[in-house]
Design an enzyme around this catalytic site. Sequence first.
Site, mmCIF file in Angstrom:
data_model
loop_
_atom_site.group_PDB
_atom_site.id
_atom_site.type_symbol
_atom_site.label_atom_id
_atom_site.label_comp_id
_atom_site.label_asym_id
_atom_site.label_seq_id
_atom_site.Cartn_x
_atom_site.Cartn_y
_atom_site.Cartn_z
ATOM 1 N N THR A 1 -5.677 49.526 32.865
ATOM 2 C CA THR A 1 -5.071 50.151 31.879
ATOM 3 C C THR A 1 -4.996 49.643 30.526
ATOM 4 O O THR A 1 -5.408 48.450 30.335
ATOM 5 C CB THR A 1 -3.386 50.492 32.202
ATOM 6 O OG1 THR A 1 -2.814 51.016 31.114
ATOM 7 C CG2 THR A 1 -2.726 49.181 32.435
ATOM 8 N N TYR B 1 5.613 46.668 34.552
ATOM 9 C CA TYR B 1 4.169 47.300 34.794
ATOM 10 C C TYR B 1 3.009 46.732 34.154
ATOM 11 O O TYR B 1 2.004 46.325 34.709
ATOM 12 C CB TYR B 1 4.248 48.835 34.434
ATOM 13 C CG TYR B 1 2.742 49.683 34.651
ATOM 14 C CD1 TYR B 1 2.299 49.716 35.913
ATOM 15 C CD2 TYR B 1 1.973 49.982 33.493
ATOM 16 C CE1 TYR B 1 1.031 50.336 36.012
ATOM 17 C CE2 TYR B 1 0.883 50.490 33.429
ATOM 18 C CZ TYR B 1 0.298 50.679 34.924
ATOM 19 O OH TYR B 1 -1.023 51.277 34.892
ATOM 20 N N LYS C 1 -0.057 44.459 35.680
ATOM 21 C CA LYS C 1 -1.375 45.118 35.874
ATOM 22 C C LYS C 1 -2.342 43.828 34.918
ATOM 23 O O LYS C 1 -3.605 43.812 35.599
ATOM 24 C CB LYS C 1 -1.813 46.406 34.965
ATOM 25 C CG LYS C 1 -1.502 47.559 35.498
ATOM 26 C CD LYS C 1 -1.942 47.763 36.975
ATOM 27 C CE LYS C 1 -3.332 48.271 36.994
ATOM 28 N NZ LYS C 1 -4.105 48.845 38.163
HETATM 29 P P1 NAD Z 1 -0.447 56.801 41.292
HETATM 30 O O1 NAD Z 1 0.881 56.065 41.097
HETATM 31 O O2 NAD Z 1 -0.351 58.353 41.097
HETATM 32 O O3 NAD Z 1 -1.313 56.523 42.496
HETATM 33 C C1 NAD Z 1 -1.217 55.265 43.198
HETATM 34 C C2 NAD Z 1 -1.564 55.346 44.490
HETATM 35 O O4 NAD Z 1 -1.735 53.780 45.090
HETATM 36 C C3 NAD Z 1 -0.646 56.119 45.508
HETATM 37 O O5 NAD Z 1 -1.558 56.757 46.369
HETATM 38 C C4 NAD Z 1 0.151 54.901 46.503
HETATM 39 O O6 NAD Z 1 0.376 55.330 47.605
HETATM 40 C C5 NAD Z 1 -1.114 53.952 46.390
HETATM 41 N N1 NAD Z 1 -0.216 52.535 46.573
HETATM 42 C C6 NAD Z 1 0.709 52.029 45.971
HETATM 43 N N2 NAD Z 1 0.765 50.862 46.512
HETATM 44 C C7 NAD Z 1 -0.071 50.508 47.601
HETATM 45 C C8 NAD Z 1 -0.539 49.456 48.324
HETATM 46 N N3 NAD Z 1 0.447 48.126 48.253
HETATM 47 N N4 NAD Z 1 -1.466 49.535 49.014
HETATM 48 C C9 NAD Z 1 -2.209 50.580 49.120
HETATM 49 N N5 NAD Z 1 -2.030 51.731 48.176
HETATM 50 C C10 NAD Z 1 -0.812 51.595 47.647
HETATM 51 O O7 NAD Z 1 -1.430 56.411 40.140
HETATM 52 P P2 NAD Z 1 -2.439 56.769 39.404
HETATM 53 O O8 NAD Z 1 -1.930 57.312 38.209
HETATM 54 O O9 NAD Z 1 -3.448 57.596 40.185
HETATM 55 O O10 NAD Z 1 -3.130 55.309 38.848
HETATM 56 C C11 NAD Z 1 -4.252 54.634 39.607
HETATM 57 C C12 NAD Z 1 -4.698 53.223 38.855
HETATM 58 O O11 NAD Z 1 -4.850 53.757 37.646
HETATM 59 C C13 NAD Z 1 -3.584 52.596 38.808
HETATM 60 O O12 NAD Z 1 -4.308 51.138 39.205
HETATM 61 C C14 NAD Z 1 -3.145 52.546 37.575
HETATM 62 O O13 NAD Z 1 -2.466 51.173 36.995
HETATM 63 C C15 NAD Z 1 -4.268 52.877 36.820
HETATM 64 N N6 NAD Z 1 -4.026 53.507 35.428
HETATM 65 C C16 NAD Z 1 -3.463 54.945 35.526
HETATM 66 C C17 NAD Z 1 -3.491 55.733 34.223
HETATM 67 C C18 NAD Z 1 -2.557 56.953 34.288
HETATM 68 O O14 NAD Z 1 -2.348 57.388 33.287
HETATM 69 N N7 NAD Z 1 -2.263 57.351 35.514
HETATM 70 C C19 NAD Z 1 -3.998 55.198 33.313
HETATM 71 C C20 NAD Z 1 -4.559 53.763 32.839
HETATM 72 C C21 NAD Z 1 -4.602 53.167 34.234
HETATM 73 O O1 DAU Z 2 -1.830 54.086 29.001
HETATM 74 C C1 DAU Z 2 -2.159 54.097 30.158
HETATM 75 C C2 DAU Z 2 -0.900 54.225 31.031
HETATM 76 O O2 DAU Z 2 -0.103 55.782 30.821
HETATM 77 C C3 DAU Z 2 -0.963 54.147 32.474
HETATM 78 O O3 DAU Z 2 -1.316 52.553 32.775
HETATM 79 C C4 DAU Z 2 0.396 54.395 33.360
HETATM 80 O O4 DAU Z 2 0.228 53.979 34.730
HETATM 81 C C5 DAU Z 2 0.718 55.853 33.282
HETATM 82 O O5 DAU Z 2 1.783 56.274 33.718
HETATM 83 C C6 DAU Z 2 0.799 55.953 31.524
HETATM 84 O O6 DAU Z 2 2.051 55.192 30.868
HETATM 85 P P1 DAU Z 2 2.854 55.885 30.087
HETATM 86 O O7 DAU Z 2 4.382 55.351 29.931
HETATM 87 O O8 DAU Z 2 2.466 55.969 28.552
HETATM 88 O O9 DAU Z 2 3.170 57.425 30.702
HETATM 89 P P2 DAU Z 2 4.303 58.289 30.681
HETATM 90 O O10 DAU Z 2 3.942 59.455 31.215
HETATM 91 O O11 DAU Z 2 5.363 57.753 31.438
HETATM 92 O O12 DAU Z 2 4.995 58.386 29.336
HETATM 93 C C7 DAU Z 2 4.139 58.866 28.482
HETATM 94 C C8 DAU Z 2 4.815 58.902 26.921
HETATM 95 O O13 DAU Z 2 5.866 59.965 26.850
HETATM 96 C C9 DAU Z 2 5.535 57.464 26.650
HETATM 97 O O14 DAU Z 2 5.414 57.214 25.208
HETATM 98 C C10 DAU Z 2 6.956 57.667 27.257
HETATM 99 C C11 DAU Z 2 7.164 59.132 26.888
HETATM 100 N N1 DAU Z 2 8.084 60.022 27.898
HETATM 101 C C12 DAU Z 2 7.788 59.827 29.103
HETATM 102 C C13 DAU Z 2 8.720 60.423 30.087
HETATM 103 C C14 DAU Z 2 8.225 60.411 31.314
HETATM 104 C C15 DAU Z 2 9.171 60.660 27.253
HETATM 105 O O15 DAU Z 2 9.345 60.789 25.991
HETATM 106 N N2 DAU Z 2 9.853 61.561 28.249
HETATM 107 C C16 DAU Z 2 9.541 61.549 29.671
HETATM 108 O O16 DAU Z 2 10.578 62.048 30.273
#
Ligand code: NAD
Ligand code: DAU
Length: 353
Positions: free
Chosen positions: A132, A158, A162
């Site tokens: 991330t 978090y 990471k």
């Molecule tokens: P998510 O939370 O939707 O999914 C995570 C998945 O990992 C789930 O299916 C969960 O069951 C599985 N999991 C959790 N712990 C586990 C374990 N110990 N062993 C096996 N499986 C396990 O997450 P996402 O949003 O799909 O993110 C995927 C990856 O991308 C993560 O590594 C996250 O840090 C990274 N990432 C996400 C975002 C975002 O905006 N969603 C942005 C940047 C990076």
């Molecule tokens: O930048 C990458 C990251 O983006 C990933 O690594 C994380 O896994 C992913 O969850 C995401 O993190 P954020 O904290 O940026 O995402 P989130 O959707 O939780 O929040 C986005 C922004 O919105 C953040 O500034 C917090 C704000 N927020 C979030 C929620 C859930 C609100 O203001 N209200 C809310 O209810």
Amino acid sequence: MILVTGGAGFIGSNFILDWCRSSDEQVINIDKLTYAGNLMNLSSLKDSPQHKFFNVEIGNSNQVSKILKKYKPRAVINFAAESHVDRSIHGPRDFIYTNIIGTYELLEAVNSYWANLQDSQKADFKFMHISTDEVYGSLLPEDSSFTEKNQYKPNSPYSASKASSDHLVRAFNKTYQLPTITTNCSNNYGPFQFPEKLIPLTINNIIHNKKIPVYGDGMQVRDWLYVNDHCDALRLILSDGSIGEIYNIGGLNEKTNIDVITMICNKMDDIQFKKDIPSINLIQHVKDRAGHDTRYSIDISKVSKTLDWKPKETFESGIDKTIKWYLDNQNWVDSVSTGEYVKWMKKNYSELL
Ligand code: NAD
Ligand code: DAU
């Protein structure tokens, strides 16, 4: 064959669906199925021989080793993680366990599998770690976007977990020559995102006429990346990226949270012909997130110059697709946020429970 971890989560399941649409190669999916992992995301592949699922956690190196030995994947792509910042603030333990210890155990299993491969398979193998932009910390409005050379300055449990996993991946490459690639991407959005994250939460709360919580003043900036653009970049990096390298992936879509929420409110009012009370009236400013990062922004120069990738979706086009998906898939949202998913699992995957 490739092996994906965390393939029942948001990005992992989109990656597998994209993969199966664009290639015939088989995918092994190992996932612990936490609250964020839902096999419903992959129900279109239930009877497909191209996708094989194992309810295994990445920290279980014995089971992971057996799967690696049996299926002999040419690549491992590690999406598995605890991913929600707010949950990490309320309870960091699961994040330390999965993101640090789990990644370490996975690296051990993959490294010994790789070390025992025949020379030609060994030379072709890749371990791709999905990370991330949050590892780089927070930017001021006047700061340049994050490049791969930015110092690591994680601010939440978090992002610290990471960051630790990224360092372990780097160490396995430098010390044991495990062929690794790390990607650091910005905020993803699109279908199958668990409705605790900002965009699906906003859409879902508007549908149910619930308050939309805005942390602090809502002026924090995120760089929004449509999930299929992210998956395209990952496929390209897996095929043509260089071993030992890091690639930043971003959406070129910096927006304040309040602008994102307002845009969704206006679009949903237009779609639902809601004329009585505008959805922006649902916005409620609440206590700010502890240690809230104020701005993320990704410089995509490296991936665009070396691999000719750039995102296809604008925020406008991506958010239209996302709103439509959530409106058309309310049953998915209801199922993953109530006990319905458990009932569905009992019916379809009783052997896993
Ligand atoms: P998510 O939370 O939707 O999914 C995570 C998945 O990992 C789930 O299916 C969960 O069951 C599985 N999991 C959790 N712990 C586990 C374990 N110990 N062993 C096996 N499986 C396990 O997450 P996402 O949003 O799909 O993110 C995927 C990856 O991308 C993560 O590594 C996250 O840090 C990274 N990432 C996400 C975002 C975002 O905006 N969603 C942005 C940047 C990076
Ligand atoms: O930048 C990458 C990251 O983006 C990933 O690594 C994380 O896994 C992913 O969850 C995401 O993190 P954020 O904290 O940026 O995402 P989130 O959707 O939780 O929040 C986005 C922004 O919105 C953040 O500034 C917090 C704000 N927020 C979030 C929620 C859930 C609100 O203001 N209200 C809310 O209810």
